[in-house]
Design an enzyme around this catalytic site. Structure first.
Site, PDB file in Angstrom:
ATOM      1  N   GLY A 137      -3.420   2.742 -16.196  1.00 46.60           N
ATOM      2  CA  GLY A 137      -3.707   3.744 -15.185  1.00 46.60           C
ATOM      3  C   GLY A 137      -4.305   5.020 -15.718  1.00 46.60           C
ATOM      4  O   GLY A 137      -3.871   6.113 -15.347  1.00 46.60           O
ATOM      5  N   ARG A 177      -2.516 -15.156  -0.459  1.00 41.22           N
ATOM      6  CA  ARG A 177      -3.104 -13.831  -0.605  1.00 41.22           C
ATOM      7  C   ARG A 177      -2.926 -12.991   0.652  1.00 41.22           C
ATOM      8  O   ARG A 177      -2.711 -11.779   0.582  1.00 41.22           O
ATOM      9  CB  ARG A 177      -4.595 -13.945  -0.926  1.00 41.22           C
ATOM     10  CG  ARG A 177      -4.914 -14.419  -2.333  1.00 41.22           C
ATOM     11  CD  ARG A 177      -6.415 -14.524  -2.532  1.00 41.22           C
ATOM     12  NE  ARG A 177      -7.060 -13.226  -2.403  1.00 41.22           N
ATOM     13  CZ  ARG A 177      -8.304 -13.055  -1.953  1.00 41.22           C
ATOM     14  NH1 ARG A 177      -9.021 -14.103  -1.580  1.00 41.22           N
ATOM     15  NH2 ARG A 177      -8.821 -11.850  -1.875  1.00 41.22           N
ATOM     16  N   ARG A 235      -7.411  -7.061  -8.776  1.00 40.29           N
ATOM     17  CA  ARG A 235      -7.343  -8.088  -7.755  1.00 40.29           C
ATOM     18  C   ARG A 235      -8.404  -7.787  -6.704  1.00 40.29           C
ATOM     19  O   ARG A 235      -8.669  -6.617  -6.402  1.00 40.29           O
ATOM     20  CB  ARG A 235      -5.974  -8.104  -7.062  1.00 40.29           C
ATOM     21  CG  ARG A 235      -4.836  -8.620  -7.896  1.00 40.29           C
ATOM     22  CD  ARG A 235      -3.598  -8.797  -7.029  1.00 40.29           C
ATOM     23  NE  ARG A 235      -3.915  -9.464  -5.781  1.00 40.29           N
ATOM     24  CZ  ARG A 235      -4.151 -10.776  -5.661  1.00 40.29           C
ATOM     25  NH1 ARG A 235      -4.082 -11.553  -6.707  1.00 40.29           N
ATOM     26  NH2 ARG A 235      -4.451 -11.300  -4.499  1.00 40.29           N
ATOM     27  N   LEU A 240      -9.106  -7.689  -2.975  1.00 43.29           N
ATOM     28  CA  LEU A 240      -8.312  -7.622  -1.753  1.00 43.29           C
ATOM     29  C   LEU A 240      -8.939  -8.466  -0.650  1.00 43.29           C
ATOM     30  O   LEU A 240     -10.155  -8.660  -0.611  1.00 43.29           O
ATOM     31  CB  LEU A 240      -8.186  -6.169  -1.297  1.00 43.29           C
ATOM     32  CG  LEU A 240      -7.468  -5.238  -2.284  1.00 43.29           C
ATOM     33  CD1 LEU A 240      -7.625  -3.781  -1.859  1.00 43.29           C
ATOM     34  CD2 LEU A 240      -5.995  -5.608  -2.403  1.00 43.29           C
ATOM     35  N   ASN A 294     -12.966   2.985  -4.631  1.00 43.54           N
ATOM     36  CA  ASN A 294     -12.857   2.292  -5.911  1.00 43.54           C
ATOM     37  C   ASN A 294     -13.775   2.988  -6.904  1.00 43.54           C
ATOM     38  O   ASN A 294     -14.761   3.611  -6.517  1.00 43.54           O
ATOM     39  CB  ASN A 294     -13.276   0.825  -5.763  1.00 43.54           C
ATOM     40  CG  ASN A 294     -13.136   0.048  -7.062  1.00 43.54           C
ATOM     41  OD1 ASN A 294     -12.111   0.120  -7.740  1.00 43.54           O
ATOM     42  ND2 ASN A 294     -14.163  -0.713  -7.419  1.00 43.54           N
ATOM     43  N   HIS A 307     -16.098   2.047 -10.277  1.00 43.97           N
ATOM     44  CA  HIS A 307     -16.668   0.868 -10.949  1.00 43.97           C
ATOM     45  C   HIS A 307     -17.502   1.332 -12.136  1.00 43.97           C
ATOM     46  O   HIS A 307     -18.269   2.292 -12.020  1.00 43.97           O
ATOM     47  CB  HIS A 307     -17.541   0.088  -9.962  1.00 43.97           C
ATOM     48  CG  HIS A 307     -18.153  -1.143 -10.560  1.00 43.97           C
ATOM     49  ND1 HIS A 307     -17.418  -2.282 -10.807  1.00 43.97           N
ATOM     50  CD2 HIS A 307     -19.412  -1.405 -10.967  1.00 43.97           C
ATOM     51  CE1 HIS A 307     -18.212  -3.202 -11.341  1.00 43.97           C
ATOM     52  NE2 HIS A 307     -19.418  -2.693 -11.449  1.00 43.97           N
ATOM     53  N   ASP A 338     -17.915  -4.663  -4.788  1.00 44.72           N
ATOM     54  CA  ASP A 338     -18.688  -3.558  -5.375  1.00 44.72           C
ATOM     55  C   ASP A 338     -19.952  -3.243  -4.576  1.00 44.72           C
ATOM     56  O   ASP A 338     -21.005  -2.928  -5.146  1.00 44.72           O
ATOM     57  CB  ASP A 338     -19.061  -3.878  -6.837  1.00 44.72           C
ATOM     58  CG  ASP A 338     -17.828  -4.069  -7.707  1.00 44.72           C
ATOM     59  OD1 ASP A 338     -16.795  -3.445  -7.425  1.00 44.72           O
ATOM     60  OD2 ASP A 338     -17.909  -4.855  -8.674  1.00 44.72           O
ATOM     61  N   ALA A 382     -16.352   9.642 -18.465  1.00 45.62           N
ATOM     62  CA  ALA A 382     -17.078  10.082 -17.270  1.00 45.62           C
ATOM     63  C   ALA A 382     -16.303   9.736 -16.001  1.00 45.62           C
ATOM     64  O   ALA A 382     -16.292  10.508 -15.035  1.00 45.62           O
ATOM     65  CB  ALA A 382     -18.464   9.443 -17.238  1.00 45.62           C
ATOM     66  N   GLU A 383     -15.643   8.579 -15.997  1.00 45.28           N
ATOM     67  CA  GLU A 383     -14.831   8.185 -14.843  1.00 45.28           C
ATOM     68  C   GLU A 383     -13.727   9.205 -14.587  1.00 45.28           C
ATOM     69  O   GLU A 383     -13.450   9.577 -13.440  1.00 45.28           O
ATOM     70  CB  GLU A 383     -14.211   6.808 -15.071  1.00 45.28           C
ATOM     71  CG  GLU A 383     -15.188   5.656 -15.068  1.00 45.28           C
ATOM     72  CD  GLU A 383     -14.491   4.318 -15.323  1.00 45.28           C
ATOM     73  OE1 GLU A 383     -13.289   4.204 -15.005  1.00 45.28           O
ATOM     74  OE2 GLU A 383     -15.146   3.405 -15.831  1.00 45.28           O
TER      75      GLU A 383
END
Length: 200
Positions: free
Chosen positions: A17, A70, A96, A98, A112, A114, A150, A178-179
């Site tokens: 995390g 799921r 995962r 979703l 999200n 990426h 994505d 950078a994230e």
């Protein structure tokens, strides 16, 4: 007038995390329009759960193997989010995909991050693919989540140069930095645009 309460955010993780930690740190700042109200993992042993708990943030973990399919697993995620009165969801290394039902329920309220400049390099192995293509730059993208992987609307991007001698590990490390700067800014932007408690 009293200040409006910040939006309640859940962060979904699968590992240590590191992006979660950057969001937690940012949300401590006065006036930040979001509060980290829950960290949820699909792996009970995820190191990020301990980090969140140490920061005083409620945590939850769910294992898919405890559910028949799921859809049942994702339905339970939805129930946990509702139980914590969550307004906005951030995926941060949640490994995962979703189900469309859960994603649609949170359309416009699920983000999200990426590790590529989308629409380039959706999916996995983004750093290797950028190097193999001979790209001059790489980066990361915060986007809204839609059922297609994505592919949701882009909120923000950060660009990182690809340097001579870079390998996947060195490039990944620079993109991750950078994230950590980009995600808190993007979350603040989205939370402010939604407005305090304006979501259903």
């Amino acid at each position: 007038m009293p200040a409006s309460p910040p939006l309640r955010v859940a962060i979904l993780i699968s590992g240590r995390g590191s992006n979660m930690a950057s969001l937690i740190e940012a949300a401590r700042e006065p006036g930040y329009p979001a509060k980290i109200a829950l960290v949820l993992s699909n792996r009970p042993q995820a190191a990020g759960l301990a980090t969140a708990a140490a920061a005083g943030i409620p945590t939850a973990s769910l294992r898919q193997r405890d559910f028949p399919d799921r859809d049942a697993f994702d339905a339970e995620i939805g129930r946990v989010l509702a139980a914590h009165a969550i307004d906005l969801v951030c995926l941060a290394g949640f490994m995962r995909i979703l189900t469309p039902g859960l994603v649609e329920a949170w359309r416009g309220r699920m983000l999200n991050i990426h590790p590529s400049l989308l629409p380039l390099y959706k999916g996995l192995d983004t750093h290797e693919r950028a190097l193999a293509a001979g790209d001059a730059e790489h980066g990361c993208t915060v986007h809204f989540v839609v059922p297609e992987l994505d592919s949701g609307p882009v909120v923000a991007q950060a660009r990182v140069p690809i340097l001579p001698g870079d390998d996947a590990d060195s490039l990944a490390a620079r993109v991750l930095g950078a994230e950590h700067a980009l995600y808190p800014k993007a979350l603040a932007e989205v939370a402010a645009s939604l407005g305090p408690k304006s979501v259903p």
